[in-house]
Design a protein around this motif. Structure first.
Motif, PDB file in Angstrom:
ATOM      1  N   ALA A   1       0.827  -1.206   0.000  1.00 58.65           N
ATOM      2  CA  ALA A   1       0.000   0.000   0.000  1.00 58.65           C
ATOM      3  C   ALA A   1       0.861   1.257   0.000  1.00 58.65           C
ATOM      4  O   ALA A   1       0.507   2.263  -0.619  1.00 58.65           O
ATOM      5  CB  ALA A   1      -0.929  -0.010   1.206  1.00 58.65           C
TER       6      ALA A   1
ATOM      7  N   LYS B   1       1.910   2.584  -3.325  1.00 63.80           N
ATOM      8  CA  LYS B   1       0.821   3.142  -4.152  1.00 63.80           C
ATOM      9  C   LYS B   1       0.861   2.587  -5.571  1.00 63.80           C
ATOM     10  O   LYS B   1       0.554   3.277  -6.544  1.00 63.80           O
ATOM     11  CB  LYS B   1       0.882   4.674  -4.169  1.00 63.80           C
ATOM     12  CG  LYS B   1       0.698   5.301  -2.793  1.00 63.80           C
ATOM     13  CD  LYS B   1       0.594   6.806  -2.868  1.00 63.80           C
ATOM     14  CE  LYS B   1       0.453   7.403  -1.488  1.00 63.80           C
ATOM     15  NZ  LYS B   1      -0.771   6.974  -0.801  1.00 63.80           N
TER      16      LYS B   1
ATOM     17  N   PRO C   1      -0.843  -0.105  -7.906  1.00 58.00           N
ATOM     18  CA  PRO C   1      -1.926  -1.093  -8.056  1.00 58.00           C
ATOM     19  C   PRO C   1      -1.435  -2.432  -8.581  1.00 58.00           C
ATOM     20  O   PRO C   1      -1.970  -3.485  -8.216  1.00 58.00           O
ATOM     21  CB  PRO C   1      -2.880  -0.421  -9.054  1.00 58.00           C
ATOM     22  CG  PRO C   1      -2.553   1.032  -8.998  1.00 58.00           C
ATOM     23  CD  PRO C   1      -1.090   1.098  -8.699  1.00 58.00           C
TER      24      PRO C   1
ATOM     25  N   TYR D   1      -7.328  -4.173   4.275  1.00 61.54           N
ATOM     26  CA  TYR D   1      -7.118  -4.026   2.839  1.00 61.54           C
ATOM     27  C   TYR D   1      -8.143  -4.793   2.020  1.00 61.54           C
ATOM     28  O   TYR D   1      -8.031  -4.858   0.798  1.00 61.54           O
ATOM     29  CB  TYR D   1      -5.704  -4.519   2.476  1.00 61.54           C
ATOM     30  CG  TYR D   1      -4.641  -4.023   3.409  1.00 61.54           C
ATOM     31  CD1 TYR D   1      -4.071  -2.768   3.228  1.00 61.54           C
ATOM     32  CD2 TYR D   1      -4.221  -4.784   4.488  1.00 61.54           C
ATOM     33  CE1 TYR D   1      -3.103  -2.297   4.098  1.00 61.54           C
ATOM     34  CE2 TYR D   1      -3.259  -4.325   5.371  1.00 61.54           C
ATOM     35  CZ  TYR D   1      -2.702  -3.077   5.165  1.00 61.54           C
ATOM     36  OH  TYR D   1      -1.758  -2.606   6.035  1.00 61.54           O
TER      37      TYR D   1
ATOM     38  N   GLU E   1     -10.063  -2.884  -0.952  1.00 61.50           N
ATOM     39  CA  GLU E   1      -9.194  -2.558  -2.089  1.00 61.50           C
ATOM     40  C   GLU E   1      -8.838  -3.820  -2.872  1.00 61.50           C
ATOM     41  O   GLU E   1      -8.828  -3.818  -4.104  1.00 61.50           O
ATOM     42  CB  GLU E   1      -7.929  -1.874  -1.580  1.00 61.50           C
ATOM     43  CG  GLU E   1      -6.953  -1.468  -2.665  1.00 61.50           C
ATOM     44  CD  GLU E   1      -7.429  -0.290  -3.498  1.00 61.50           C
ATOM     45  OE1 GLU E   1      -6.755   0.037  -4.487  1.00 61.50           O
ATOM     46  OE2 GLU E   1      -8.481   0.296  -3.168  1.00 61.50           O
TER      47      GLU E   1
ATOM     48  N   ASP F   1      -9.741   6.404   2.577  1.00 59.92           N
ATOM     49  CA  ASP F   1      -8.488   7.050   2.195  1.00 59.92           C
ATOM     50  C   ASP F   1      -7.538   5.988   1.647  1.00 59.92           C
ATOM     51  O   ASP F   1      -7.591   4.818   2.071  1.00 59.92           O
ATOM     52  CB  ASP F   1      -7.860   7.753   3.402  1.00 59.92           C
ATOM     53  CG  ASP F   1      -6.797   8.755   2.996  1.00 59.92           C
ATOM     54  OD1 ASP F   1      -7.095   9.966   3.014  1.00 59.92           O
ATOM     55  OD2 ASP F   1      -5.681   8.333   2.657  1.00 59.92           O
ATOM     56  N   ALA F   2      -6.662   6.400   0.723  1.00 62.30           N
ATOM     57  CA  ALA F   2      -5.728   5.474   0.088  1.00 62.30           C
ATOM     58  C   ALA F   2      -4.369   5.450   0.765  1.00 62.30           C
ATOM     59  O   ALA F   2      -3.476   4.721   0.316  1.00 62.30           O
ATOM     60  CB  ALA F   2      -5.550   5.839  -1.389  1.00 62.30           C
ATOM     61  N   ASP F   3      -4.183   6.229   1.843  1.00 64.85           N
ATOM     62  CA  ASP F   3      -2.923   6.240   2.595  1.00 64.85           C
ATOM     63  C   ASP F   3      -3.045   5.268   3.756  1.00 64.85           C
ATOM     64  O   ASP F   3      -3.730   5.541   4.748  1.00 64.85           O
ATOM     65  CB  ASP F   3      -2.638   7.653   3.099  1.00 64.85           C
ATOM     66  CG  ASP F   3      -1.261   7.758   3.754  1.00 64.85           C
ATOM     67  OD1 ASP F   3      -0.690   6.710   4.105  1.00 64.85           O
ATOM     68  OD2 ASP F   3      -0.762   8.890   3.920  1.00 64.85           O
TER      69      ASP F   3
ATOM     70  N   ASP G   1      -9.044   3.096  -2.661  1.00 70.34           N
ATOM     71  CA  ASP G   1      -8.767   4.149  -3.631  1.00 70.34           C
ATOM     72  C   ASP G   1     -10.083   4.649  -4.208  1.00 70.34           C
ATOM     73  O   ASP G   1     -10.718   3.969  -5.024  1.00 70.34           O
ATOM     74  CB  ASP G   1      -7.863   3.612  -4.746  1.00 70.34           C
ATOM     75  CG  ASP G   1      -7.423   4.701  -5.720  1.00 70.34           C
ATOM     76  OD1 ASP G   1      -7.844   5.857  -5.535  1.00 70.34           O
ATOM     77  OD2 ASP G   1      -6.660   4.392  -6.648  1.00 70.34           O
TER      78      ASP G   1
ATOM     79  N   SER H   1     -10.666   6.842  -6.320  1.00 64.17           N
ATOM     80  CA  SER H   1     -10.659   7.206  -7.734  1.00 64.17           C
ATOM     81  C   SER H   1     -11.219   6.090  -8.607  1.00 64.17           C
ATOM     82  O   SER H   1     -11.539   6.306  -9.775  1.00 64.17           O
ATOM     83  CB  SER H   1      -9.233   7.545  -8.192  1.00 64.17           C
ATOM     84  OG  SER H   1      -8.395   6.402  -8.102  1.00 64.17           O
ATOM     85  N   ARG H   2     -11.347   4.888  -8.057  1.00 63.52           N
ATOM     86  CA  ARG H   2     -11.917   3.760  -8.798  1.00 63.52           C
ATOM     87  C   ARG H   2     -13.432   3.800  -8.680  1.00 63.52           C
ATOM     88  O   ARG H   2     -13.979   3.893  -7.579  1.00 63.52           O
ATOM     89  CB  ARG H   2     -11.383   2.436  -8.245  1.00 63.52           C
ATOM     90  CG  ARG H   2      -9.883   2.282  -8.351  1.00 63.52           C
ATOM     91  CD  ARG H   2      -9.459   0.962  -7.725  1.00 63.52           C
ATOM     92  NE  ARG H   2      -8.035   0.786  -7.790  1.00 63.52           N
ATOM     93  CZ  ARG H   2      -7.385   0.289  -8.835  1.00 63.52           C
ATOM     94  NH1 ARG H   2      -8.051  -0.099  -9.897  1.00 63.52           N
ATOM     95  NH2 ARG H   2      -6.073   0.173  -8.830  1.00 63.52           N
TER      96      ARG H   2
ATOM     97  N   GLN I   1      -8.759  14.968  -9.442  1.00 65.70           N
ATOM     98  CA  GLN I   1      -9.522  13.832  -8.940  1.00 65.70           C
ATOM     99  C   GLN I   1     -10.848  14.292  -8.331  1.00 65.70           C
ATOM    100  O   GLN I   1     -11.878  13.633  -8.488  1.00 65.70           O
ATOM    101  CB  GLN I   1      -8.712  13.068  -7.903  1.00 65.70           C
ATOM    102  CG  GLN I   1      -9.409  11.810  -7.389  1.00 65.70           C
ATOM    103  CD  GLN I   1      -8.585  11.071  -6.360  1.00 65.70           C
ATOM    104  OE1 GLN I   1      -7.420  11.380  -6.168  1.00 65.70           O
ATOM    105  NE2 GLN I   1      -9.179  10.108  -5.698  1.00 65.70           N
TER     106      GLN I   1
END
Length: 589
Positions: free
Chosen positions: A222, A225, A227, A268, A271, A443-445, A463, A465-466, A490
């Protein structure tokens, strides 16, 4: 040297990918389940369809699947990924809470269905051992088709999942039992016990290793970052778990389910589920194409009467047994009927059990081929049975409801979705918690998510954005969406996507400046809050109060100035009014 297009595997891969690219959108446009489309593609392009004409017309080589056995491993991998996805939706706590359904209703459904089908076959002259093998094979239901239609929640989904899970767990004992009953069996029962012991030890080792190894492994992925790395690790975990259970003598789907359960206990799982979804869909499509290829049209034409009676008999027996057991366990009548019809078809694992029964000498080759065709037909009509089940369930529930409908109890309050959990998102979440309003942040962090979860915040790793991730967050039931990411591009894309799908949902977005706020308003934001202006307002408030101006007039003047700035931003964005005011005016009208 041969070109790649002269390779059989390459040609078949092109046909499959082309079928996936055509079938899914074409059938979705006409609101037809793509399951039927994939099966029809296998029927048309397989060895019993246009493939049979390939020797006469060689150009059909590039449009047909010439080696159906070459794509079977990909189909099996699709089933493995499906069980992995099921595991991701579960947890050990939920699995333990379902133990009564799994080992109670699930075992009763399999045993009684096998007894009814096998007993009927004995009446038609089948030998007892062969009738047992056929009964157990045909009593299995399709995990690959049923669960994507129902999920694992709700009355129908949880009931179907419990029975399917028991069937998947019982597959290995069934195979060993059939081998032990065969005329040439030797030491089958002792081999079964040895396999169960080694399998249990393997499962225990996987549980311990996964508990300690997976969280740091996915945390490192993760932080990169990437994918691609996240996907690679996810597939590696599935493959290693499946190899381990296969080496121990168990089914690879047990390892896949276990891998999903282990990842579901980490932060996770959402995701991982989103990032592996395209591969599951494609692999399942390959499996369905192999089902279509196994249907022999000539055999259908010559034995259509016997095949229709066989399919109808299996569907009737399994649906009645399943519905009655669910009713006895307390399931509503409509849900019991719907689940019974969903579970009525044979399974992809039926083909495996039929092969074992034939190899053990319990079933003759011609009988095994006949029931393989019955299984393929049953898989093909599963979506139709699902649709029929929903219709019958509605009629049953309507007939059962004689009194005036009561007002349902209020459900939980709609929660606010916070996208981005940095400094701004954390403050918004704190204010919502202070006022006892439910929320969910994403959050993706991973480091920020881990720290926030330790502090008690409701934060999900993913994420945003998906598109798949946003769809899974339940916007249909959200009170509002707050976009706090520090990424203007974004934010604009996400605002447009959410507004197109949810016209009345409040969208409050963080903006860098007035220009960014104007862009967000044009994209459909209900409110866009420029950071620069808000910091100026806070500074002005501090100055005015420090020099002795009363707090009330200061706050009133700031509200007035904020309204002027919003109007200016609206004019900059080419809008006469904010979406919030425009929505209110349209609703009032």
């Amino acid at each position: 040297m041969a070109f790649p297009t002269q390779s059989t595997g390459f040609s078949d891969a092109l046909v499959i990918l082309g079928a996936a690219g055509i079938v899914i959108p074409a059938f979705a446009r006409f609101r037809v389940n793509p399951v039927i489309g994939f099966i029809l593609v296998g029927l048309a392009l397989g060895p019993h369809g246009l493939g049979a004409l390939q020797p006469r017309w060689p150009w059909l080589y590039h449009l047909t699947i010439t080696d159906p056995h070459a794509i079977e491993p990909f189909a099996e991998f699709g089933i493995v990924l499906l069980l992995f996805a099921i595991g991701l939706e579960l947890s050990f706590r939920r699995l333990w809470s379902m133990r009564t359904k799994v080992f109670g209703v699930g075992s009763a459904e399999l045993i009684l269905s096998a007894a009814v089908i096998g007993g009927t076959l004995m009446l038609f002259g089948q030998a007892p051992a062969g009738a047992l093998g056929l009964g157990l094979a045909l009593a299995l239901s399709s995990t690959a088709l049923v669960l994507p239609m129902t999920g694992t929640s709700g009355e129908v989904g949880s009931g179907a999942f419990a029975m399917l899970l028991f069937e998947d767990l019982a597959l290995v004992p069934i195979l060993f039992a059939l081998a032990a009953l065969g005329p040439n069996a030797g030491g089958g029962w002792s081999e079964l016990m040895s396999t169960l012991m080694s399998g249990g030890l393997t499962v225990l080792l996987l549980l311990v290793a996964g508990r300690f190894a997976l969280p740091p492994l996915f945390a490192q992925a993760a932080r990169t970052k990437s994918p691609e790395l996240f996907l690679a690790i996810s597939l590696l975990v599935v493959i290693l778990a499946s190899i381990a259970t296969t080496a121990a003598g168990l089914s690879p789907i047990v390892g896949a389910l276990l891998a999903g359960l282990l990842i579901a206990e980490t932060e996770y799982h959402t995701e991982v589920e989103v990032i592996t979804a395209p591969f599951r869909g494609l692999a399942l499509g390959v499996f369905l194409i192999t089902v279509g290829m196994s249907i022999d049209v000539a055999a259908l034409a010559s034995q259509w009467g016997a095949l229709v009676l066989a399919v109808a008999g299996v569907v009737l027996a399994k649906s009645v047994v399943t519905a009655l057991l669910l009713r006895l366990s307390g399931t509503r009548p409509g849900a019991a009927v719907e689940t019974g019809l969903l579970m009525a078809s044979p399974s992809e694992t039926t083909l495996i059990v039929l092969g074992a029964a034939q190899a053990g000498g319990l079933v003759q080759p011609d009988a095994a081929a006949f029931w393989q065709t019955v299984t393929a037909i049953g898989l093909t009509i599963t979506p139709l049975l699902a649709h029929l089940g929903r219709d019958v369930a509605r009629r049953v529930e309507r007939r059962q409801t004689r009194e005036t409908a009561t007002i349902p109890e209020p459900g939980p309050a709609a929660r606010v979705l916070i996208v981005g959990f940095g400094r701004v998102g954390r403050l918004v979440a704190s204010m919502l918690a202070t006022h006892e309003r439910p929320y969910l942040a994403v959050d993706a962090d991973i480091d920020a998510v881990s720290a926030a979860r330790k502090e008690g915040f409701a934060v999900l790793f993913g994420d945003a954005s998906r598109a798949e991730m946003i769809d899974r967050l339940g916007l249909d039931h959200a009170a509002a969406v707050v976009l706090t990411m520090d990424d203007p591009v974004q934010q604009l894309r996400l605002t447009r996507r959410i507004r197109d799908a949810h016209h009345d949902l409040p969208i409050i977005a963080r903006a860098r400046d007035a220009r960014n706020a104007a862009q967000l308003y044009r994209a459909g934001a209900t409110d866009a809050v420029p950071e620069q202006l808000e910091s100026s307002f806070q500074l002005s408030e501090a100055v005015l109060t420090e020099i002795g101006v009363a707090v009330g007039p200061v706050i009133a003047s700031i509200h007035e100035k904020r309204a002027e700035q919003r109007a200016s931003i609206m004019e900059m964005g080419g809008l006469s009014e904010a979406p919030k005011e425009r929505g209110r005016r349209l609703r009032d009208a």
